[in-house]
Motif scaffolding. Sequence first.
Motif, PDB file in Angstrom:
ATOM      1  N   GLN B  38       8.027  -3.210 -11.501  1.00 46.44           N
ATOM      2  CA  GLN B  38       7.029  -2.726 -10.540  1.00 46.44           C
ATOM      3  C   GLN B  38       7.697  -2.388  -9.222  1.00 46.44           C
ATOM      4  OE1 GLN B  38       3.828  -5.423  -9.470  1.00 46.44           O
ATOM      5  NE2 GLN B  38       2.455  -3.713  -9.024  1.00 46.44           N
ATOM      6  N   GLY B  41       4.154  -0.422  -4.208  1.00 52.13           N
ATOM      7  CA  GLY B  41       3.029   0.506  -4.127  1.00 52.13           C
ATOM      8  C   GLY B  41       2.644   1.162  -5.438  1.00 52.13           C
ATOM      9  N   LYS B  42       3.270   0.718  -6.536  1.00 56.50           N
ATOM     10  CA  LYS B  42       2.979   1.328  -7.840  1.00 56.50           C
ATOM     11  C   LYS B  42       2.521   0.280  -8.841  1.00 56.50           C
ATOM     12  CE  LYS B  42       6.304   5.109  -7.355  1.00 56.50           C
ATOM     13  NZ  LYS B  42       7.440   5.822  -7.996  1.00 56.50           N
ATOM     14  N   GLY B  43       1.998   0.753  -9.953  1.00 53.78           N
ATOM     15  CA  GLY B  43       1.619  -0.149 -11.024  1.00 53.78           C
ATOM     16  C   GLY B  43       2.825  -0.561 -11.846  1.00 53.78           C
ATOM     17  N   PRO B  44       2.718  -1.671 -12.586  1.00 53.02           N
ATOM     18  CA  PRO B  44       3.822  -2.091 -13.456  1.00 53.02           C
ATOM     19  C   PRO B  44       4.158  -1.016 -14.484  1.00 53.02           C
ATOM     20  CG  PRO B  44       2.225  -3.855 -13.195  1.00 53.02           C
ATOM     21  CD  PRO B  44       1.611  -2.623 -12.600  1.00 53.02           C
TER      22      PRO B  44
END
Lengths: 113, 115
Positions: B38, B41-44
């Motif tokens: 991850q 600021g992003k998804g896994p």
Amino acid sequence: DAGITQSPRHKVTETGTPVTLRCHQTENHRYMYWYRQDPGHGLRLIHYSYGVKDTDKGEVSDGYSVSRSKTEDFLLTLESATSSQTSVYFCAISEVGGRQTQYFGPGTRLLVL
Amino acid sequence: GESVGLHLPTLSVQEGDNSIINCAYSNSASDYFIWYKQESGKGPQFIIDIRSNMDKRQGQRVTVLLNKTVKHLSLQIAATQPGDSAVYFCAENMSKRSNDYKLSFGAGTTVTVRA
């Protein structure tokens, strides 16, 4: 993000107001999940769905409800938002059968004042 | 660089070195494990997975090792690059039902790559 969108991406709301987050997928995957992510807690499952109109609770479901009227959409509702629900919310999807890999959306950052 | 256990949440590694991220899982009946990355600021993002009938699986620059005897999972990243800086999570399938795909996630290890 594997054909997954979340809306809104950011939201600020006040304590006591209802909030609905939307997850939309274009992969036609059967399973959909809602997680919250907080510092020190990692990802915790709120609710999940194993088909249209089929949902079940996760480990932190209190204060949340979900609905799935179509394969592609999974809604998470906070009936009366509280400050403890300030978090980043992630939607995930997975296929049926064999691999249980979950693919995540970009997340929704929610601030409850 | 190497992290040990769930209670060392950070790992600093020199660019070009190999990284080893460790994870102890809790359920001896878990049969499926995943590593996620991850970025801020992003998804896994899925990296690699392994089933319990395997001890090792390799991907592009990554290797996952599974030791069921001590319930230990590790992720090895070869020739670590600045773009590998992220939080890495292990996840296990703790479901008791064969058609239940819930995952349980570890707290994560923050990897920082030094130039």
